[in-house]
Scaffold this motif. Structure first.
Motif, PDB file in Angstrom:
ATOM      1  N   ASN A   1     -26.913 -25.697  -7.666  1.00  0.00           N
ATOM      2  CA  ASN A   1     -25.938 -26.635  -8.235  1.00  0.00           C
ATOM      3  C   ASN A   1     -25.187 -26.043  -9.422  1.00  0.00           C
ATOM      4  N   GLY A   2     -24.766 -24.783  -9.264  1.00  0.00           N
ATOM      5  CA  GLY A   2     -23.956 -24.153 -10.295  1.00  0.00           C
ATOM      6  C   GLY A   2     -24.725 -23.513 -11.432  1.00  0.00           C
ATOM      7  N   SER A   3     -26.039 -23.703 -11.487  1.00  0.00           N
ATOM      8  CA  SER A   3     -26.826 -23.103 -12.572  1.00  0.00           C
ATOM      9  C   SER A   3     -27.140 -21.641 -12.258  1.00  0.00           C
ATOM     10  N   LYS A   4     -27.781 -20.951 -13.206  1.00  0.00           N
ATOM     11  CA  LYS A   4     -28.113 -19.544 -13.038  1.00  0.00           C
ATOM     12  C   LYS A   4     -29.519 -19.336 -12.491  1.00  0.00           C
ATOM     13  N   SER A   5     -30.200 -20.408 -12.134  1.00  0.00           N
ATOM     14  CA  SER A   5     -31.553 -20.314 -11.590  1.00  0.00           C
ATOM     15  C   SER A   5     -31.723 -21.299 -10.438  1.00  0.00           C
ATOM     16  N   VAL A   6     -32.782 -21.082  -9.669  1.00  0.00           N
ATOM     17  CA  VAL A   6     -33.019 -21.909  -8.497  1.00  0.00           C
ATOM     18  C   VAL A   6     -34.531 -22.051  -8.288  1.00  0.00           C
ATOM     19  N   PRO A   7     -35.025 -23.226  -7.896  1.00  0.00           N
ATOM     20  CA  PRO A   7     -36.460 -23.388  -7.641  1.00  0.00           C
ATOM     21  C   PRO A   7     -36.867 -22.703  -6.336  1.00  0.00           C
ATOM     22  N   LEU A   8     -38.074 -22.129  -6.320  1.00  0.00           N
ATOM     23  CA  LEU A   8     -38.595 -21.434  -5.146  1.00  0.00           C
ATOM     24  C   LEU A   8     -39.952 -21.974  -4.759  1.00  0.00           C
ATOM     25  N   THR A   9     -40.236 -21.931  -3.465  1.00  0.00           N
ATOM     26  CA  THR A   9     -41.569 -22.219  -2.941  1.00  0.00           C
ATOM     27  C   THR A   9     -41.887 -21.169  -1.880  1.00  0.00           C
ATOM     28  N   TRP A  10     -43.096 -20.629  -1.957  1.00  0.00           N
ATOM     29  CA  TRP A  10     -43.534 -19.605  -0.989  1.00  0.00           C
ATOM     30  C   TRP A  10     -44.905 -20.031  -0.472  1.00  0.00           C
ATOM     31  N   TYR A  11     -45.036 -20.181   0.838  1.00  0.00           N
ATOM     32  CA  TYR A  11     -46.297 -20.670   1.387  1.00  0.00           C
ATOM     33  C   TYR A  11     -46.601 -19.962   2.710  1.00  0.00           C
ATOM     34  N   GLY A  12     -47.895 -19.798   2.966  1.00  0.00           N
ATOM     35  CA  GLY A  12     -48.309 -19.112   4.187  1.00  0.00           C
ATOM     36  C   GLY A  12     -49.785 -18.777   4.134  1.00  0.00           C
ATOM     37  N   THR A  13     -50.150 -17.627   4.700  1.00  0.00           N
ATOM     38  CA  THR A  13     -51.540 -17.180   4.711  1.00  0.00           C
ATOM     39  C   THR A  13     -51.598 -15.729   4.236  1.00  0.00           C
ATOM     40  N   TRP A  14     -52.818 -15.296   3.866  1.00  0.00           N
ATOM     41  CA  TRP A  14     -52.959 -13.911   3.426  1.00  0.00           C
ATOM     42  C   TRP A  14     -54.235 -13.294   3.997  1.00  0.00           C
ATOM     43  N   LEU A  15     -54.203 -11.963   4.124  1.00  0.00           N
ATOM     44  CA  LEU A  15     -55.316 -11.210   4.694  1.00  0.00           C
ATOM     45  C   LEU A  15     -55.867 -10.251   3.656  1.00  0.00           C
ATOM     46  N   SER A  16     -57.166 -10.064   3.682  1.00  0.00           N
ATOM     47  CA  SER A  16     -57.836  -9.133   2.768  1.00  0.00           C
ATOM     48  C   SER A  16     -58.291  -7.903   3.552  1.00  0.00           C
ATOM     49  N   HIS A  17     -57.709  -6.746   3.242  1.00  0.00           N
ATOM     50  CA  HIS A  17     -58.098  -5.489   3.887  1.00  0.00           C
ATOM     51  C   HIS A  17     -59.065  -4.765   2.953  1.00  0.00           C
TER      52      HIS A  17
ATOM     53  N   SER B   1     -55.449 -16.856   9.579  1.00  0.00           N
ATOM     54  CA  SER B   1     -56.304 -16.603   8.428  1.00  0.00           C
ATOM     55  C   SER B   1     -56.733 -17.927   7.832  1.00  0.00           C
ATOM     56  N   ASP B   2     -57.977 -17.969   7.335  1.00  0.00           N
ATOM     57  CA  ASP B   2     -58.463 -19.174   6.658  1.00  0.00           C
ATOM     58  C   ASP B   2     -57.976 -19.231   5.219  1.00  0.00           C
ATOM     59  N   MET B   3     -57.407 -18.135   4.740  1.00  0.00           N
ATOM     60  CA  MET B   3     -56.963 -18.065   3.348  1.00  0.00           C
ATOM     61  C   MET B   3     -55.471 -18.395   3.280  1.00  0.00           C
ATOM     62  N   LYS B   4     -55.175 -19.550   2.723  1.00  0.00           N
ATOM     63  CA  LYS B   4     -53.800 -20.029   2.630  1.00  0.00           C
ATOM     64  C   LYS B   4     -53.310 -19.966   1.189  1.00  0.00           C
ATOM     65  N   PHE B   5     -52.000 -19.999   1.037  1.00  0.00           N
ATOM     66  CA  PHE B   5     -51.422 -20.046  -0.307  1.00  0.00           C
ATOM     67  C   PHE B   5     -50.164 -20.913  -0.291  1.00  0.00           C
ATOM     68  N   ASN B   6     -49.893 -21.489  -1.449  1.00  0.00           N
ATOM     69  CA  ASN B   6     -48.680 -22.271  -1.652  1.00  0.00           C
ATOM     70  C   ASN B   6     -48.341 -22.162  -3.138  1.00  0.00           C
ATOM     71  N   VAL B   7     -47.377 -21.308  -3.450  1.00  0.00           N
ATOM     72  CA  VAL B   7     -47.017 -21.080  -4.847  1.00  0.00           C
ATOM     73  C   VAL B   7     -45.541 -21.394  -5.038  1.00  0.00           C
ATOM     74  N   SER B   8     -45.182 -21.700  -6.274  1.00  0.00           N
ATOM     75  CA  SER B   8     -43.795 -22.050  -6.566  1.00  0.00           C
ATOM     76  C   SER B   8     -43.408 -21.506  -7.928  1.00  0.00           C
ATOM     77  N   GLY B   9     -42.124 -21.584  -8.200  1.00  0.00           N
ATOM     78  CA  GLY B   9     -41.628 -21.084  -9.471  1.00  0.00           C
ATOM     79  C   GLY B   9     -40.124 -21.186  -9.529  1.00  0.00           C
ATOM     80  N   THR B  10     -39.537 -20.346 -10.362  1.00  0.00           N
ATOM     81  CA  THR B  10     -38.088 -20.368 -10.569  1.00  0.00           C
ATOM     82  C   THR B  10     -37.542 -18.953 -10.501  1.00  0.00           C
ATOM     83  N   ALA B  11     -36.411 -18.790  -9.834  1.00  0.00           N
ATOM     84  CA  ALA B  11     -35.744 -17.492  -9.744  1.00  0.00           C
ATOM     85  C   ALA B  11     -34.408 -17.566 -10.456  1.00  0.00           C
ATOM     86  N   ALA B  12     -34.145 -16.560 -11.277  1.00  0.00           N
ATOM     87  CA  ALA B  12     -32.875 -16.479 -11.991  1.00  0.00           C
ATOM     88  C   ALA B  12     -32.126 -15.229 -11.552  1.00  0.00           C
TER      89      ALA B  12
END
Length: 262
Positions: free
Chosen positions: A20-36, A59-70
């Motif tokens: 909306n015209g600002s210099k930043s935007v909200p982010l969400t990243w979600y999925g699964t991860w593997l441990s090698h 994978s039984d290991m899930k993630f859901n993280v969020s933040g802000t990108a500028a």
């Protein structure tokens, strides 16, 4: 506890909100991860394989993280096809052995916030660093079709733990180009920088130090090590020359003595 010889690969969908015209935007990243585990050599960790009929990697290991990108240059964030710097330490966190964890710090540098087909693969690369209860980590990865962001994370206790985000990018770009094949190494984590063991090339010598032993290693130490080895080499060479000179002098003396007797 995540050990330095473990490489964690996170794979999920990245969603960006409205700027909306600002210099930043909200982010969400979600999925699964593997441990090698037992993967000190990052080149042995394969690319993520997902069943095309499933949204995420199994994978039984899930993630859901969020933040802000500028935007990196301070321009409006409405255009997703530019460089962004994000902080991603908010949200639900990630699962590990049935327990939910969160990162205290997590920065990611995006070449683009949306996948865009390009002959230059550098535009799709991702770079990260952060810290949590398990230690400090660096991460590298890429953006793929479907706006899937994949990042491989390595916990480090050596000089890499002090790297800033730009240093992660700088070192990745040095490692990722394969001169022999004139191409980029993919997936991006299959490079020396992401090994558990640091490797330096100084004055034509290879210097190895292992991150597991928790020794702080940097280029200064590597250079000092090579300087010491070079000094030892010179001393050995000088000693051999002196010995050879003494041998020649002794042979000359013996020859002269024999000639005098004749």
């Amino acid at each position: 506890m995540t050990k330095p010889d473990t490489l964690c690969v996170w794979d999920g969908i990245l969603e960006a909100g409205q700027a909306n015209g600002s210099k930043s935007v909200p982010l969400t990243w979600y999925g699964t991860w593997l441990s090698h585990e037992n993967a000190p050599d990052a080149s042995k960790v394969p690319e993520i394989r997902r069943d095309p009929l499933k949204e995420f990697v199994d994978s039984d290991m899930k993630f859901n993280v969020s933040g802000t990108a500028a935007t990196a240059n301070g321009s409006p964030a409405d255009n997703a096809f530019q460089e962004f710097r994000a902080t991603m330490a908010e949200g639900e966190g990630y699962d590990m052995k049935g327990v939910r964890h969160t990162d205290q710090e997590h920065e990611i540098l995006f070449g683009r916030l949306r996948w865009q087909g390009s002959p230059d693969k550098r535009n799709q690369l991702l770079y990260g660093r952060g810290k949590n209860e398990f230690g400090t980590f660096i991460s590298v990865g890429w953006m793929r079709p479907g706006n899937r962001a994949t990042l491989a994370r390595r916990y480090v206790t050596d000089g890499r733990a002090d790297w800033k985000l730009d240093q992660v990018r700088e070192n990745l770009l040095k490692d990722i180009y394969d001169q022999n094949r004139d191409t980029m190494i993919m997936p991006p984590w299959q490079i020396p920088m992401m090994n558990a063991k640091l490797r330096y090339f100084v004055k034509g010598r290879e210097v190895y130090k292992h991150a597991v032993v928790c020794i702080v290693v940097d280029l200064v130490e590597a250079t000092a090590w090579c300087a010491e080895e070079e000094e030892n080499r010179r001393r050995r060479s000088k000693s051999r020359k002196n010995n050879n000179s003494n041998d020649r002098a002794q042979r000359t003396k013996e020859r002269n003595t024999q000639e005098e007797k004749l």
